[in-house]
Scaffold this motif. Structure first.
Motif, PDB file in Angstrom:
ATOM      1  N   ALA A 118      65.144  -6.461  38.037  1.00  0.00           N
ATOM      2  CA  ALA A 118      64.026  -6.800  38.920  1.00  0.00           C
ATOM      3  C   ALA A 118      64.444  -7.830  39.960  1.00  0.00           C
ATOM      4  O   ALA A 118      64.027  -7.770  41.129  1.00  0.00           O
ATOM      5  CB  ALA A 118      62.852  -7.328  38.093  1.00  0.00           C
ATOM      6  N   PHE A 119      65.281  -8.782  39.557  1.00  0.00           N
ATOM      7  CA  PHE A 119      65.755  -9.802  40.493  1.00  0.00           C
ATOM      8  C   PHE A 119      66.593  -9.175  41.599  1.00  0.00           C
ATOM      9  O   PHE A 119      66.424  -9.497  42.794  1.00  0.00           O
ATOM     10  CB  PHE A 119      66.570 -10.855  39.751  1.00  0.00           C
ATOM     11  CG  PHE A 119      67.257 -11.837  40.672  1.00  0.00           C
ATOM     12  CD1 PHE A 119      66.544 -12.876  41.251  1.00  0.00           C
ATOM     13  CD2 PHE A 119      68.609 -11.706  40.973  1.00  0.00           C
ATOM     14  CE1 PHE A 119      67.172 -13.772  42.125  1.00  0.00           C
ATOM     15  CE2 PHE A 119      69.243 -12.593  41.829  1.00  0.00           C
ATOM     16  CZ  PHE A 119      68.523 -13.634  42.416  1.00  0.00           C
ATOM     17  N   LEU A 120      67.516  -8.277  41.243  1.00  0.00           N
ATOM     18  CA  LEU A 120      68.362  -7.620  42.250  1.00  0.00           C
ATOM     19  C   LEU A 120      67.518  -6.802  43.215  1.00  0.00           C
ATOM     20  O   LEU A 120      67.741  -6.835  44.435  1.00  0.00           O
ATOM     21  CB  LEU A 120      69.394  -6.730  41.554  1.00  0.00           C
ATOM     22  CG  LEU A 120      70.504  -7.442  40.776  1.00  0.00           C
ATOM     23  CD1 LEU A 120      71.354  -6.427  40.016  1.00  0.00           C
ATOM     24  CD2 LEU A 120      71.383  -8.263  41.718  1.00  0.00           C
ATOM     25  N   VAL A 121      66.548  -6.073  42.681  1.00  0.00           N
ATOM     26  CA  VAL A 121      65.674  -5.262  43.533  1.00  0.00           C
ATOM     27  C   VAL A 121      64.862  -6.154  44.456  1.00  0.00           C
ATOM     28  O   VAL A 121      64.737  -5.886  45.666  1.00  0.00           O
ATOM     29  CB  VAL A 121      64.742  -4.385  42.670  1.00  0.00           C
ATOM     30  CG1 VAL A 121      63.612  -3.786  43.512  1.00  0.00           C
ATOM     31  CG2 VAL A 121      65.531  -3.268  42.002  1.00  0.00           C
TER      32      VAL A 121
ATOM     33  N   SER B 150      56.584  -0.647  51.441  1.00  0.00           N
ATOM     34  CA  SER B 150      56.576   0.514  50.547  1.00  0.00           C
ATOM     35  C   SER B 150      57.830   1.375  50.718  1.00  0.00           C
ATOM     36  O   SER B 150      58.409   1.853  49.740  1.00  0.00           O
ATOM     37  CB  SER B 150      55.319   1.365  50.792  1.00  0.00           C
ATOM     38  OG  SER B 150      55.247   1.767  52.156  1.00  0.00           O
ATOM     39  N   ARG B 151      58.267   1.558  51.975  1.00  0.00           N
ATOM     40  CA  ARG B 151      59.464   2.376  52.227  1.00  0.00           C
ATOM     41  C   ARG B 151      60.735   1.632  51.829  1.00  0.00           C
ATOM     42  O   ARG B 151      61.651   2.216  51.235  1.00  0.00           O
ATOM     43  CB  ARG B 151      59.524   2.784  53.702  1.00  0.00           C
ATOM     44  CG  ARG B 151      58.454   3.807  54.095  1.00  0.00           C
ATOM     45  CD  ARG B 151      58.595   4.245  55.546  1.00  0.00           C
ATOM     46  NE  ARG B 151      57.589   5.220  55.920  1.00  0.00           N
ATOM     47  CZ  ARG B 151      57.751   6.549  55.813  1.00  0.00           C
ATOM     48  NH1 ARG B 151      58.897   7.026  55.368  1.00  0.00           N
ATOM     49  NH2 ARG B 151      56.793   7.368  56.159  1.00  0.00           N
ATOM     50  N   VAL B 152      60.808   0.365  52.169  1.00  0.00           N
ATOM     51  CA  VAL B 152      62.004  -0.421  51.838  1.00  0.00           C
ATOM     52  C   VAL B 152      62.164  -0.528  50.326  1.00  0.00           C
ATOM     53  O   VAL B 152      63.260  -0.316  49.786  1.00  0.00           O
ATOM     54  CB  VAL B 152      61.936  -1.820  52.473  1.00  0.00           C
ATOM     55  CG1 VAL B 152      63.075  -2.693  51.962  1.00  0.00           C
ATOM     56  CG2 VAL B 152      61.991  -1.727  53.994  1.00  0.00           C
ATOM     57  N   LEU B 153      61.076  -0.839  49.629  1.00  0.00           N
ATOM     58  CA  LEU B 153      61.136  -0.985  48.179  1.00  0.00           C
ATOM     59  C   LEU B 153      61.580   0.313  47.516  1.00  0.00           C
ATOM     60  O   LEU B 153      62.383   0.299  46.571  1.00  0.00           O
ATOM     61  CB  LEU B 153      59.766  -1.400  47.635  1.00  0.00           C
ATOM     62  CG  LEU B 153      59.670  -1.607  46.122  1.00  0.00           C
ATOM     63  CD1 LEU B 153      60.588  -2.745  45.674  1.00  0.00           C
ATOM     64  CD2 LEU B 153      58.224  -1.886  45.706  1.00  0.00           C
TER      65      LEU B 153
ATOM     66  N   VAL C  71      65.333   0.803  48.095  1.00  0.00           N
ATOM     67  CA  VAL C  71      66.093  -0.219  47.368  1.00  0.00           C
ATOM     68  C   VAL C  71      66.160   0.126  45.880  1.00  0.00           C
ATOM     69  O   VAL C  71      67.241   0.081  45.266  1.00  0.00           O
ATOM     70  CB  VAL C  71      65.462  -1.612  47.567  1.00  0.00           C
ATOM     71  CG1 VAL C  71      65.985  -2.592  46.526  1.00  0.00           C
ATOM     72  CG2 VAL C  71      65.772  -2.130  48.965  1.00  0.00           C
ATOM     73  N   ILE C  72      65.014   0.487  45.290  1.00  0.00           N
ATOM     74  CA  ILE C  72      65.016   0.873  43.870  1.00  0.00           C
ATOM     75  C   ILE C  72      65.863   2.120  43.673  1.00  0.00           C
ATOM     76  O   ILE C  72      66.597   2.242  42.687  1.00  0.00           O
ATOM     77  CB  ILE C  72      63.579   1.101  43.366  1.00  0.00           C
ATOM     78  CG1 ILE C  72      62.799  -0.209  43.378  1.00  0.00           C
ATOM     79  CG2 ILE C  72      63.586   1.695  41.959  1.00  0.00           C
ATOM     80  CD1 ILE C  72      61.344  -0.078  42.946  1.00  0.00           C
TER      81      ILE C  72
ATOM     82  N   VAL D  91      76.220  -2.618  47.980  1.00  0.00           N
ATOM     83  CA  VAL D  91      76.380  -3.582  46.881  1.00  0.00           C
ATOM     84  C   VAL D  91      75.418  -3.256  45.751  1.00  0.00           C
ATOM     85  O   VAL D  91      75.774  -3.307  44.562  1.00  0.00           O
ATOM     86  CB  VAL D  91      76.151  -5.021  47.396  1.00  0.00           C
ATOM     87  CG1 VAL D  91      76.174  -6.009  46.235  1.00  0.00           C
ATOM     88  CG2 VAL D  91      77.193  -5.389  48.440  1.00  0.00           C
ATOM     89  N   LEU D  92      74.200  -2.888  46.105  1.00  0.00           N
ATOM     90  CA  LEU D  92      73.178  -2.589  45.100  1.00  0.00           C
ATOM     91  C   LEU D  92      73.551  -1.349  44.287  1.00  0.00           C
ATOM     92  O   LEU D  92      73.356  -1.314  43.061  1.00  0.00           O
ATOM     93  CB  LEU D  92      71.820  -2.392  45.791  1.00  0.00           C
ATOM     94  CG  LEU D  92      70.560  -2.656  44.965  1.00  0.00           C
ATOM     95  CD1 LEU D  92      70.581  -4.057  44.387  1.00  0.00           C
ATOM     96  CD2 LEU D  92      69.324  -2.444  45.814  1.00  0.00           C
TER      97      LEU D  92
END
Length: 455
Positions: free
Chosen positions: A368-371, A387-390, A393-394, A420-421
């Protein structure tokens, strides 16, 4: 000269053995990053890119990371931007990433020397979350399962792909690529429109759904079931929790996505195709990343459901990502135990140790922290809505590959964040934490107990 070379080789081997015994997570991360750089270098070759010139470094790096981390997010069109050589390189990256770098190294060592050394056993055990004595059997299960399922998927997809490909060799290559991408939950496709032309094709999509599930439940589960095919009572606690949690979430996902999009993104399809679309999109957010309908046209409610499914992800030691279904299940079981007033967290007549619960909490919190950090960083670099970025990212963290369509439009700095993610999401949040730990702390003296107020 030979003596010096032998000495250097001995030193390197001793160093690797030392790292494998004491810091296997660090070595795994280094080797994984090295594989990504090798795939990047191959994609930078002029004959890897279609058209004149070579791919840019960011294009190659992003694609290589997405392939090796079996994600599927892309900044260029896979079908048209890369040559057949580039497609082969991407497929190799997917296969290595799906099997796991250390697992593959152990397989190669077994093929050459007929036995697995202690170093390979330690690394493979660390990567596959298995006991040291089970590594040999697990590796055989990995090879047999991967090759068998990929061949079956390729065979099943061949007739449908032949309809759009035309030539035998082209269809064969496309089928094998799709089989590798499906089983390894990679999300790469070789058609410009993705799987949209097959939206109502049961013969095409049903093998993808089944192949995705087999790859997502995890190799330890496959091994456990194969050893006790007719005795579910003898299945391990991990197998039972994985199958029940994965299956339950899949049914819930199919119902919710179908209900939310039946008169939305699926509204232009006949009833049977809407049902197939519901089944397919209830499966792919768990880590597959394939879609037959434009995700960007779905509602934000559906995105939220997919966010949750992607974050939970697939089974441990599988080709999928996320915090893993067992992590989610342990957290739910702990909440139920607390609500009941039970002293222990239990499941199927077994008590789950407190250290497993601590690991589950750590994995979920670190994920959750990385996200959250990546989402905040990309929001500050772009004007796209939360909403789109999240969602993207997930998708990157959970190595899913679904996108609302913004990934190719992101600036280079934001794409680097996703690189990186994807890497951290694939090596695993707990592996990353273990790699950062300088040493394990063993305290002889324990401090007195006190209870802070919670809630």
């Amino acid at each position: 000269m030979e003596k010096g070379g032998a000495t250097a080789g001995t030193r390197l081997r001793d160093r690797l053995d030392h790292l494998a015994r004491h810091w296997p997570a660090r070595l795994a991360m280094v080797v994984f990053a090295t594989i990504i750089l090798i795939i990047t270098a191959l994609l930078l070759l002029p004959f890897a890119k279609a058209g004149p010139g070579s791919a840019s470094f960011l294009e190659a790096l992003f694609t290589a990371t997405s392939a090796v981390c079996v994600t599927g997010l892309t900044v260029v069109d896979t079908a048209t931007h890369w040559t057949p050589f580039g497609h082969v390189v991407i497929a190799i990256g997917i296969q290595i990433g799906g099997l796991g770098v250390m697992t593959l190294a152990s397989i190669l060592g077994l093929a050459v020397s007929r036995h697995i050394g202690l170093t390979q056993r330690l690394l493979a055990a660390s990567e596959t979350k298995s006991k040291l004595g089970d590594v040999g059997g697990l590796l055989k299960a990995v090879v047999i399962t991967s090759v068998s399922v990929e061949l079956l998927i390729a065979f099943a997809l061949f007739p449908s792909i032949m309809q759009i490909q035309g030539t035998f060799l082209g269809t064969l290559g496309h089928s094998v690529f799709m089989a590798i991408s499906t089983f390894n939950n990679a999300g790469f496709v070789l058609t410009t429109q993705g799987l949209a032309p097959f939206v109502g094709n049961w013969a095409m999509l049903l093998p993808i759904i089944i192949g995705t599930m087999v790859g997502a439940i995890g190799f330890p589960v496959i091994l456990n079931i194969s050893r006790n095919p007719r005795s579910p009572k003898r299945w391990s606690l991990h197998t039972k929790i994985t199958l029940i949690t994965y299956g339950g979430l899949w049914v819930l996902a199919v119902i919710m996505i179908g209900a939310l999009e039946w008169n939305g993104a699926f509204s232009g399809l006949p009833a049977d195709e809407r049902l197939l679309a519901s089944l397919f999109h209830g499966t792919t957010p768990r880590s597959s990343g394939l879609s037959t309908v434009d995700i960007g046209q779905m509602g934000e409610g559906t995105w939220f459901v997919m966010d949750v499914l992607m974050f939970i992800g697939a089974g441990s030691a599988s080709t999928g990502g996320g915090i893993k279904v067992t992590t989610f299940a342990v957290l739910v079981l702990a909440i139920i135990a607390e609500a009941r007033g039970d002293r222990d967290t239990e499941a199927f007549g077994k008590r789950i140790p407190a250290d497993v619960l601590r690991l589950a909490i750590s994995a979920a919190f670190l994920g959750a922290f990385l996200v959250g950090a990546a989402t905040l960083a990309i929001l500050s670099l772009t004007n796209f809505p939360l909403s789109r970025v999240l969602f993207d990212v997930i998708s990157a963290f959970a190595t899913v590959g679904l996108s609302t369509g913004i990934t190719p439009l992101l600036p280079g700095s934001a794409q680097v964040i996703l690189v990186v993610l994807m890497y951290l999401g694939r090596v695993g949040t707990m592996t990353f934490a273990a790699a950062l730990a300088l040493r394990s702390r063993r305290r002889v003296i324990r401090l007195p107990e006190d209870r802070p107020i919670i809630g």
